[in-house]
Design an enzyme around this catalytic site. Structure first.
Site, mmCIF file in Angstrom:
data_model
loop_
_atom_site.group_PDB
_atom_site.id
_atom_site.type_symbol
_atom_site.label_atom_id
_atom_site.label_comp_id
_atom_site.label_asym_id
_atom_site.label_seq_id
_atom_site.Cartn_x
_atom_site.Cartn_y
_atom_site.Cartn_z
ATOM 1 N N CYS A 11 5.083 13.475 -15.129
ATOM 2 C CA CYS A 11 5.215 12.411 -14.133
ATOM 3 C C CYS A 11 4.065 11.441 -14.314
ATOM 4 C CB CYS A 11 5.193 13.010 -12.730
ATOM 5 S SG CYS A 11 5.228 11.744 -11.455
ATOM 6 N N HIS B 258 7.160 22.627 -14.917
ATOM 7 C CA HIS B 258 6.495 21.972 -16.051
ATOM 8 C C HIS B 258 5.675 23.045 -16.772
ATOM 9 C CE1 HIS B 258 7.490 17.660 -15.531
ATOM 10 N NE2 HIS B 258 7.864 18.105 -14.341
HETATM 11 P P1 HMG Z 1 6.955 0.149 -2.779
HETATM 12 O O1 HMG Z 1 6.000 -0.780 -3.451
HETATM 13 O O2 HMG Z 1 6.453 0.834 -1.565
HETATM 14 O O3 HMG Z 1 8.320 -0.518 -2.362
HETATM 15 O O4 HMG Z 1 7.476 1.179 -3.847
HETATM 16 P P2 HMG Z 1 8.698 -1.910 -1.859
HETATM 17 O O5 HMG Z 1 9.949 -1.738 -1.073
HETATM 18 O O6 HMG Z 1 7.517 -2.601 -1.193
HETATM 19 O O7 HMG Z 1 9.058 -2.695 -3.214
HETATM 20 C C1 HMG Z 1 8.106 -2.984 -4.221
HETATM 21 C C2 HMG Z 1 8.829 -3.634 -5.387
HETATM 22 O O8 HMG Z 1 9.719 -2.705 -5.984
HETATM 23 C C3 HMG Z 1 9.677 -4.821 -4.954
HETATM 24 O O9 HMG Z 1 9.745 -5.698 -6.058
HETATM 25 C C4 HMG Z 1 11.023 -4.194 -4.739
HETATM 26 O O10 HMG Z 1 12.068 -5.119 -4.862
HETATM 27 C C5 HMG Z 1 11.070 -3.184 -5.857
HETATM 28 P P3 HMG Z 1 8.887 -7.075 -6.114
HETATM 29 O O11 HMG Z 1 9.310 -7.822 -4.873
HETATM 30 O O12 HMG Z 1 7.447 -6.638 -6.058
HETATM 31 O O13 HMG Z 1 9.288 -7.680 -7.432
HETATM 32 N N1 HMG Z 1 11.913 -2.024 -5.575
HETATM 33 C C6 HMG Z 1 12.850 -1.561 -6.435
HETATM 34 N N2 HMG Z 1 13.234 -2.007 -7.647
HETATM 35 C C7 HMG Z 1 14.201 -1.288 -8.252
HETATM 36 N N3 HMG Z 1 14.759 -0.178 -7.729
HETATM 37 C C8 HMG Z 1 14.387 0.271 -6.516
HETATM 38 C C9 HMG Z 1 13.406 -0.440 -5.823
HETATM 39 N N4 HMG Z 1 12.799 -0.264 -4.624
HETATM 40 C C10 HMG Z 1 11.909 -1.238 -4.494
HETATM 41 N N5 HMG Z 1 14.947 1.364 -6.025
HETATM 42 C C11 HMG Z 1 9.055 2.759 -4.663
HETATM 43 C C12 HMG Z 1 8.277 2.261 -3.467
HETATM 44 C C13 HMG Z 1 9.621 4.092 -4.283
HETATM 45 C C14 HMG Z 1 10.168 1.780 -4.964
HETATM 46 C C15 HMG Z 1 8.122 2.855 -5.886
HETATM 47 O O14 HMG Z 1 6.941 3.516 -5.530
HETATM 48 C C16 HMG Z 1 8.781 3.562 -7.024
HETATM 49 O O15 HMG Z 1 9.726 3.045 -7.602
HETATM 50 N N6 HMG Z 1 8.305 4.758 -7.382
HETATM 51 C C17 HMG Z 1 8.923 5.538 -8.458
HETATM 52 C C18 HMG Z 1 8.138 6.756 -8.687
HETATM 53 C C19 HMG Z 1 8.767 7.592 -9.755
HETATM 54 O O16 HMG Z 1 9.813 7.285 -10.293
HETATM 55 N N7 HMG Z 1 8.068 8.703 -10.085
HETATM 56 C C20 HMG Z 1 8.551 9.622 -11.083
HETATM 57 C C21 HMG Z 1 9.697 10.437 -10.605
HETATM 58 S S1 HMG Z 1 9.209 11.791 -9.538
HETATM 59 C C22 HMG Z 1 8.842 13.085 -10.661
HETATM 60 O O17 HMG Z 1 8.757 12.855 -11.836
HETATM 61 C C23 HMG Z 1 8.710 14.473 -10.128
HETATM 62 C C24 HMG Z 1 9.955 15.323 -10.394
HETATM 63 O O18 HMG Z 1 10.214 15.429 -11.792
HETATM 64 C C25 HMG Z 1 9.790 16.723 -9.812
HETATM 65 C C26 HMG Z 1 8.497 17.427 -10.219
HETATM 66 O O19 HMG Z 1 8.155 17.437 -11.423
HETATM 67 O O20 HMG Z 1 7.878 17.980 -9.332
HETATM 68 C C27 HMG Z 1 11.206 14.703 -9.735
HETATM 69 MG MG MG Z 2 9.238 16.784 -13.121
#
Ligand code: HMG
Ligand code: MG
Length: 311
Positions: free
Chosen positions: A245, A214
């Site tokens: 992020c 970044h």
């Molecule tokens: P959680 O709350 O621990 O998971 O979240 P959960 O299993 O208890 O589920 C919570 C809710 O999410 C439930 O829905 C699940 O059904 C749903 P509800 O019953 O409340 O309506 N759920 C999902 N829905 C759709 N798709 C799924 C999914 N899994 C659960 N796959 C979880 C854990 C990982 C899901 C959540 O924290 C999350 O989605 N986080 C996403 C974080 C993210 O996308 N961050 C940005 C990307 S990382 C980044 O940018 C860094 C990178 O660029 C590298 C760098 O720059 O260093 C890659």
């Molecule tokens: Mg990134």
């Protein structure tokens, strides 16, 4: 794995992450059709990998809630990979149902960031990835592994290189070969790439290391040069410097794709990318979503010798 001998490579691979890393952080809601057009324009510019979206919780990242629609609407080009982020088996299954054949899991070198980002400790995240990676192996699906906050965490501050190596080893143990090491909040300065990356390049000849920089403090290109000289040949970048992020306070966009391509072409390094088409794409997405371009090249005049001859 490449071996750095202090000279520049003949060719680099650029992984475009703008449609995912960029658009996940936009405040405005970007229509699905615009996302699809962005991905298609990037592939047309010569990017051979365009990270398309994320199959994550729509509550966590509402900006990418249309992941399935994006994947289904996409017209794929032969030879282009369209990976998607999948934090768990549920995301993997949804991604597969929408036609994805390349995925990425994302871990962190910092416990606090891991909790804030994916609501799991580092150890828990690895266990979540295990069934996903096994399923992907059965399905013949490529899996990439991200390690975020490798140079600093917005909650914990400095991160030891050993912490990064430990996560890389755990991901490698799952069978992941391609790793992307992230300066999530853009805090690394030249001189700090080597202590983190050199041990990883020596770690295992099967593991391939990419840099995900970044450009928050303008160090992206200088840090990329340090990576190049160490022997890294794969870089994640974002068109128009989109990105950040939502779970990393202060994170701004990735090193702009067009900045790295310009730099590479000026050094005679092939990218396979048409810089003019890429710059037009940067200008188009910036005006379409009304967001200023980060980075430099899409704001400056291109001279005939800037385009390179490999596009
Ligand atoms: P959680 O709350 O621990 O998971 O979240 P959960 O299993 O208890 O589920 C919570 C809710 O999410 C439930 O829905 C699940 O059904 C749903 P509800 O019953 O409340 O309506 N759920 C999902 N829905 C759709 N798709 C799924 C999914 N899994 C659960 N796959 C979880 C854990 C990982 C899901 C959540 O924290 C999350 O989605 N986080 C996403 C974080 C993210 O996308 N961050 C940005 C990307 S990382 C980044 O940018 C860094 C990178 O660029 C590298 C760098 O720059 O260093 C890659
Ligand atoms: Mg990134």
């Amino acid at each position: 794995m490449s071996e750095g001998n202090g000279s520049l490579p003949e060719r680099i691979e650029i992984i475009e992450v703008g449609p995912r890393d960029g658009l996940q952080n936009e405040q405005v809601s970007v229509p699905t059709a615009v996302k699809v057009e962005l991905i298609e324009r990037l592939a047309a510019a010569g990017l051979s990998t365009v990270e398309a979206t994320s199959f994550v919780s729509p509550k966590a990242v509402p900006q990418l809630a249309d992941a399935a629609e994006v994947m289904e609407a996409l017209t794929r080009r032969d030879g282009v990979r369209y990976p998607v982020l999948t934090p768990n088996l549920r995301g993997y299954e949804a991604a597969r149902a929408a036609g994805a054949d390349s995925v990425a899991v994302f871990a962190a070198a910092s416990e606090t960031f891991s909790q804030r980002n994916i609501n799991a400790s580092i150890a828990e995240s690895i266990e979540r990835f295990r069934p996903l990676v096994e399923r992907a192996a059965d399905d013949g699906v490529h899996v990439r592994g991200y390690v975020s906050t490798a140079w600093g965490c917005p909650f914990e501050g400095e991160i030891a290189p050993e912490a990064v190596a430990d996560v890389v080893a755990r991901l490698a143990d799952l069978g992941i070969v391609d790793m992307s090491i992230g300066d999530t909040i853009g805090v690394a300065v030249p001189g700090e790439i080597e202590p983190v990356i050199a041990p990883l390049l020596d770690f295992d000849s099967d593991v391939r290391i990419a840099l995900h920089l970044h450009d928050t403090r303008g160090m992206g290109i200088a840090n990329a040069l340090e990576g190049l000289l160490l022997g890294v040949t794969t870089f994640d970048t974002s068109v128009a410097g989109l990105g950040g992020c939502p779970f990393a306070p202060g994170a701004t966009g990735n090193l702009a794709t067009e900045d790295l391509v310009w730099f590479a072409h000026r050094h005679g390094i092939e990218t396979g990318i048409d810089l003019e088409v890429l710059v037009e794409t940067a200008q188009w997405i910036s005006s379409t979503i009304d967001r200023p371009i980060s980075g430099h090249i899409a704001k400056s005049r291109l001279w005939p010798w800037d385009s390179g001859d490999d596009a």
